[in-house]
Design a protein around this motif. Structure first.
Motif, PDB file in Angstrom:
ATOM      1  N   THR A 278      -5.484  17.558  10.378  1.00  0.00           N
ATOM      2  CA  THR A 278      -5.257  16.119  10.314  1.00  0.00           C
ATOM      3  C   THR A 278      -5.254  15.724   8.852  1.00  0.00           C
ATOM      4  O   THR A 278      -6.245  15.938   8.148  1.00  0.00           O
ATOM      5  CB  THR A 278      -6.354  15.348  11.073  1.00  0.00           C
ATOM      6  OG1 THR A 278      -6.414  15.819  12.417  1.00  0.00           O
ATOM      7  CG2 THR A 278      -6.062  13.860  11.066  1.00  0.00           C
ATOM      8  N   LEU A 279      -4.129  15.178   8.397  1.00  0.00           N
ATOM      9  CA  LEU A 279      -3.918  14.937   6.976  1.00  0.00           C
ATOM     10  C   LEU A 279      -3.811  13.451   6.680  1.00  0.00           C
ATOM     11  O   LEU A 279      -3.329  12.665   7.496  1.00  0.00           O
ATOM     12  CB  LEU A 279      -2.636  15.634   6.512  1.00  0.00           C
ATOM     13  CG  LEU A 279      -2.542  17.135   6.801  1.00  0.00           C
ATOM     14  CD1 LEU A 279      -1.158  17.647   6.440  1.00  0.00           C
ATOM     15  CD2 LEU A 279      -3.625  17.898   6.055  1.00  0.00           C
ATOM     16  N   ARG A 280      -4.232  13.099   5.495  1.00  0.00           N
ATOM     17  CA  ARG A 280      -4.118  11.728   5.011  1.00  0.00           C
ATOM     18  C   ARG A 280      -2.730  11.506   4.419  1.00  0.00           C
ATOM     19  O   ARG A 280      -2.262  12.309   3.598  1.00  0.00           O
ATOM     20  CB  ARG A 280      -5.194  11.481   3.956  1.00  0.00           C
ATOM     21  CG  ARG A 280      -5.151  10.116   3.309  1.00  0.00           C
ATOM     22  CD  ARG A 280      -6.197  10.036   2.203  1.00  0.00           C
ATOM     23  NE  ARG A 280      -6.137   8.765   1.501  1.00  0.00           N
ATOM     24  CZ  ARG A 280      -6.848   8.484   0.415  1.00  0.00           C
ATOM     25  NH1 ARG A 280      -7.686   9.388  -0.074  1.00  0.00           N
ATOM     26  NH2 ARG A 280      -6.745   7.310  -0.162  1.00  0.00           N
ATOM     27  N   LEU A 281      -2.074  10.437   4.831  1.00  0.00           N
ATOM     28  CA  LEU A 281      -0.776  10.082   4.290  1.00  0.00           C
ATOM     29  C   LEU A 281      -0.904   8.932   3.296  1.00  0.00           C
ATOM     30  O   LEU A 281      -1.918   8.238   3.271  1.00  0.00           O
ATOM     31  CB  LEU A 281       0.178   9.691   5.423  1.00  0.00           C
ATOM     32  CG  LEU A 281       0.425  10.765   6.481  1.00  0.00           C
ATOM     33  CD1 LEU A 281       1.335  10.226   7.581  1.00  0.00           C
ATOM     34  CD2 LEU A 281       1.017  12.027   5.867  1.00  0.00           C
ATOM     35  N   HIS A 282       0.152   8.745   2.497  1.00  0.00           N
ATOM     36  CA  HIS A 282       0.147   7.702   1.462  1.00  0.00           C
ATOM     37  C   HIS A 282       1.433   6.895   1.548  1.00  0.00           C
ATOM     38  O   HIS A 282       2.484   7.416   1.944  1.00  0.00           O
ATOM     39  CB  HIS A 282       0.022   8.338   0.080  1.00  0.00           C
ATOM     40  CG  HIS A 282      -1.263   9.079  -0.120  1.00  0.00           C
ATOM     41  ND1 HIS A 282      -2.320   8.560  -0.819  1.00  0.00           N
ATOM     42  CD2 HIS A 282      -1.665  10.315   0.310  1.00  0.00           C
ATOM     43  CE1 HIS A 282      -3.324   9.436  -0.825  1.00  0.00           C
ATOM     44  NE2 HIS A 282      -2.942  10.502  -0.146  1.00  0.00           N
ATOM     45  N   PRO A 283       1.384   5.618   1.152  1.00  0.00           N
ATOM     46  CA  PRO A 283       2.611   4.818   1.132  1.00  0.00           C
ATOM     47  C   PRO A 283       3.602   5.351   0.097  1.00  0.00           C
ATOM     48  O   PRO A 283       3.210   5.768  -0.996  1.00  0.00           O
ATOM     49  CB  PRO A 283       2.122   3.418   0.739  1.00  0.00           C
ATOM     50  CG  PRO A 283       0.646   3.431   0.967  1.00  0.00           C
ATOM     51  CD  PRO A 283       0.201   4.835   0.758  1.00  0.00           C
ATOM     52  N   VAL A 284       4.875   5.342   0.460  1.00  0.00           N
ATOM     53  CA  VAL A 284       5.913   5.703  -0.508  1.00  0.00           C
ATOM     54  C   VAL A 284       5.959   4.618  -1.579  1.00  0.00           C
ATOM     55  O   VAL A 284       6.010   3.424  -1.263  1.00  0.00           O
ATOM     56  CB  VAL A 284       7.285   5.820   0.184  1.00  0.00           C
ATOM     57  CG1 VAL A 284       8.387   6.040  -0.840  1.00  0.00           C
ATOM     58  CG2 VAL A 284       7.261   6.960   1.200  1.00  0.00           C
ATOM     59  N   PRO A 285       5.905   4.970  -2.864  1.00  0.00           N
ATOM     60  CA  PRO A 285       5.916   3.937  -3.911  1.00  0.00           C
ATOM     61  C   PRO A 285       7.220   3.158  -3.926  1.00  0.00           C
ATOM     62  O   PRO A 285       8.286   3.693  -3.601  1.00  0.00           O
ATOM     63  CB  PRO A 285       5.728   4.737  -5.204  1.00  0.00           C
ATOM     64  CG  PRO A 285       6.133   6.132  -4.864  1.00  0.00           C
ATOM     65  CD  PRO A 285       5.796   6.332  -3.424  1.00  0.00           C
ATOM     66  N   GLU A 286       7.127   1.905  -4.311  1.00  0.00           N
ATOM     67  CA  GLU A 286       8.310   1.038  -4.373  1.00  0.00           C
ATOM     68  C   GLU A 286       9.329   1.576  -5.373  1.00  0.00           C
ATOM     69  O   GLU A 286      10.539   1.554  -5.129  1.00  0.00           O
ATOM     70  CB  GLU A 286       7.886  -0.376  -4.778  1.00  0.00           C
ATOM     71  CG  GLU A 286       9.039  -1.348  -4.993  1.00  0.00           C
ATOM     72  CD  GLU A 286       8.579  -2.665  -5.578  1.00  0.00           C
ATOM     73  OE1 GLU A 286       9.370  -3.304  -6.293  1.00  0.00           O
ATOM     74  OE2 GLU A 286       7.412  -3.061  -5.334  1.00  0.00           O
TER      75      GLU A 286
END
Length: 485
Positions: free
Chosen positions: A237-245
């Motif tokens: 189970t992995l942590r995801l991140h928002p794609v930068p603008e």
């Protein structure tokens, strides 16, 4: 505990009963191979010599040591049954992902069963609101990010190779984005692990994907970086991140190694939120120009990348350019379009092959260390001098934003004297890093090559504690034997 450590070292802690002599491959009985086929099906078991050889090495210089059989489980139930079968018969178990490691972690030093997990390649669960995803061990980082395209999320840990995500967890991988997003240790929330006897463990509890916890021992952290010596990771189970603008990359050349690294430290001290900051020495830049058709200065160079809103990036870029110019940077070049950035980072990721091309027919040996940021200029300058003095063909490249760098050395495998010089250089580098309160490996792992150096790093009590953990979870010493400890 001293007696425990001595028992482990001399072999009494992990008795070897009837399979084969220590360090020598044996042959599995036909009945045992048939039992493996009964679990996964005949098409998913092979003893073909070419396949065994393929699974007996990674991309390191450690000699090929093939297993006796390769098995492809299709699900976690298969893995559990295979582990129980092997453990009941005292047969070594070696997990295998994409084989992109650099420390001999997949070498079957005592033969046994290689469990290739690549057929388990499903993305099991995506929780975009919670910024998490559950993947099987056959899912690679590129496959995951392709799946996430359009979701506004991504998984940023990027070791260069398209490695399997569970393999990255097993080796504690990191990469070019570490300075902003952290390593695998920072981005794994839960693991499903098949223990040596076949029991199934969920390190943070079944189905849980919380961001923080104070509930007991950190079992997830125990298995991240364990290199297959404690169990087989069958889901992460992995942590995801928002794609930068917005994203902007840049390159700039420097008059010296010292100037490039001093510039790195100043950027970090100025709290410029850089996402990537990579150092490439003059040899590396020359190799990249030839291999990747770049037209860059052959000089110590920084590759930088910034993530954020368009407004925030303008300020970051201005501050970074001021700092680098103060330290003598020249040929400052921005890459704002996706195609330009892709060419730049593709060249960075192909450094290994670019350097190999400098001396066709030779093998590459890559070692890595990590030191506190403040000691980075000292060790990099000294390492560059040592490399010139050694007479070896080699280059320096690294994730300097977190104090980690690599030396990639070229060596003729038939030249014993050159192999010895490479080994001496590598050990000298690691011991200098340890003297500067660093570590013997920032991301490659221990594998076969750095076991003695690990003991120098953590000391006798540290090694005794690791042996106790190993003996508790793997009392027969069958999980990827000969690695780490």
């Amino acid at each position: 505990m001293a007696s425990l450590l001595w028992a482990a070292v001399t072999g009494r802690l992990f008795p070897w009963r009837g399979y084969c002599s220590r360090g020598t491959q044996g042959k599995l009985s036909k009945d045992f191979v048939e039992a493996l086929k009964a679990v996964v099906g005949s098409p998913h078991v092979t003893t073909a010599a070419s396949v065994l050889e393929q699974h007996g090495h990674d991309e390191s210089m450690h000699r090929c040591q093939p297993p006796d059989v390769v098995v492809w489980p299709q699900n976690v139930e298969h893995v559990s049954q295979l582990a129980a079968l092997c453990y009941g018969q005292n047969v070594p178990i070696i997990p295998f992902g994409t084989g992109t490691g650099l420390e001999g972690g997949v070498c079957a030093v005592q033969g046994g069963v290689c469990i290739n997990l690549t057929h388990m390649d499903r993305i099991l669960e995506l929780n975009p609101e919670d910024f998490s995803v559950v993947v099987e061990p056959g899912v690679t980082r590129k496959a995951l990010n392709t799946h996430l395209r359009g979701s506004g999320l991504w998984f940023p840990v990027d070791p260069g190779a398209d490695a399997s995500l569970c393999g990255m967890a097993a080796t504690g991988a990191s990469g070019t984005n570490t300075v902003r997003y952290g390593t695998m240790r920072d981005n794994v929330l839960n693991l499903e692990v098949v223990l040596p006897g076949g029991q199934l463990l969920h390190t943070a509890g079944r189905g849980r994907h919380f961001r923080k916890s104070a509930a007991g021992y950190n079992l997830t952290g125990l298995f991240v970086g364990s290199e297959g010596t404690l169990g087989l990771i069958t889901a992460a189970t992995l942590r995801l991140h928002p794609v930068p603008e917005a994203t902007v990359a840049a390159t700039c050349a420097f008059p010296s190694v010292q100037a490039a690294v001093d510039s790195t430290i100043c950027i970090l001290q100025a709290a410029v939120p850089v996402a990537r900051i990579e150092f490439l020495d003059d040899v590396t830049m020359d190799a990249c120009n030839r291999y990747s058709n770049l037209n860059s200065s052959v000089a110590p160079t920084l590759f930088l990348e910034f993530h954020g809103s368009k407004q925030a990036l303008e300020e970051q870029l201005q501050r970074a350019e001021e700092i680098t110019q103060y330290h003598g940077a020249s040929h400052f070049s921005w890459a704002k379009e996706a195609e330009q950035r892709s060419k730049l980072w593709t060249a960075r990721h192909n450094v290994w092959y670019a350097i190999l091309a400098l001396r066709p027919g030779c093998k590459g040996y890559s070692t890595d260390v990590c030191v506190p940021i403040s000691r980075l200029p000292e060790i990099l300058v000294q390492t560059k001098e040592d490399l010139k003095a050694s007479g070896l063909t080699g280059a320096i490249v690294g994730h300097v934003g977190d104090g980690n760098f690599h030396c990639i050395l070229l060596v003729d495998p038939e030249d014993a004297e050159e192999r010895q010089r490479v080994k001496a250089f590598s050990h000298q580098l690691v011991r200098r890093a340890l003297a500067l309160r660093g570590t013997c490996t920032g991301e490659h792992g221990i594998g076969l090559g750095k076991r003695q150096l690990l003991q120098e790093e953590v000391g006798t009590v540290g090694m005794e504690t690791m042996w106790q953990i190993k003996a508790t979870l793997d009392p027969r010493g069958l999980m990827n034997p000969g690695k780490v400890l």
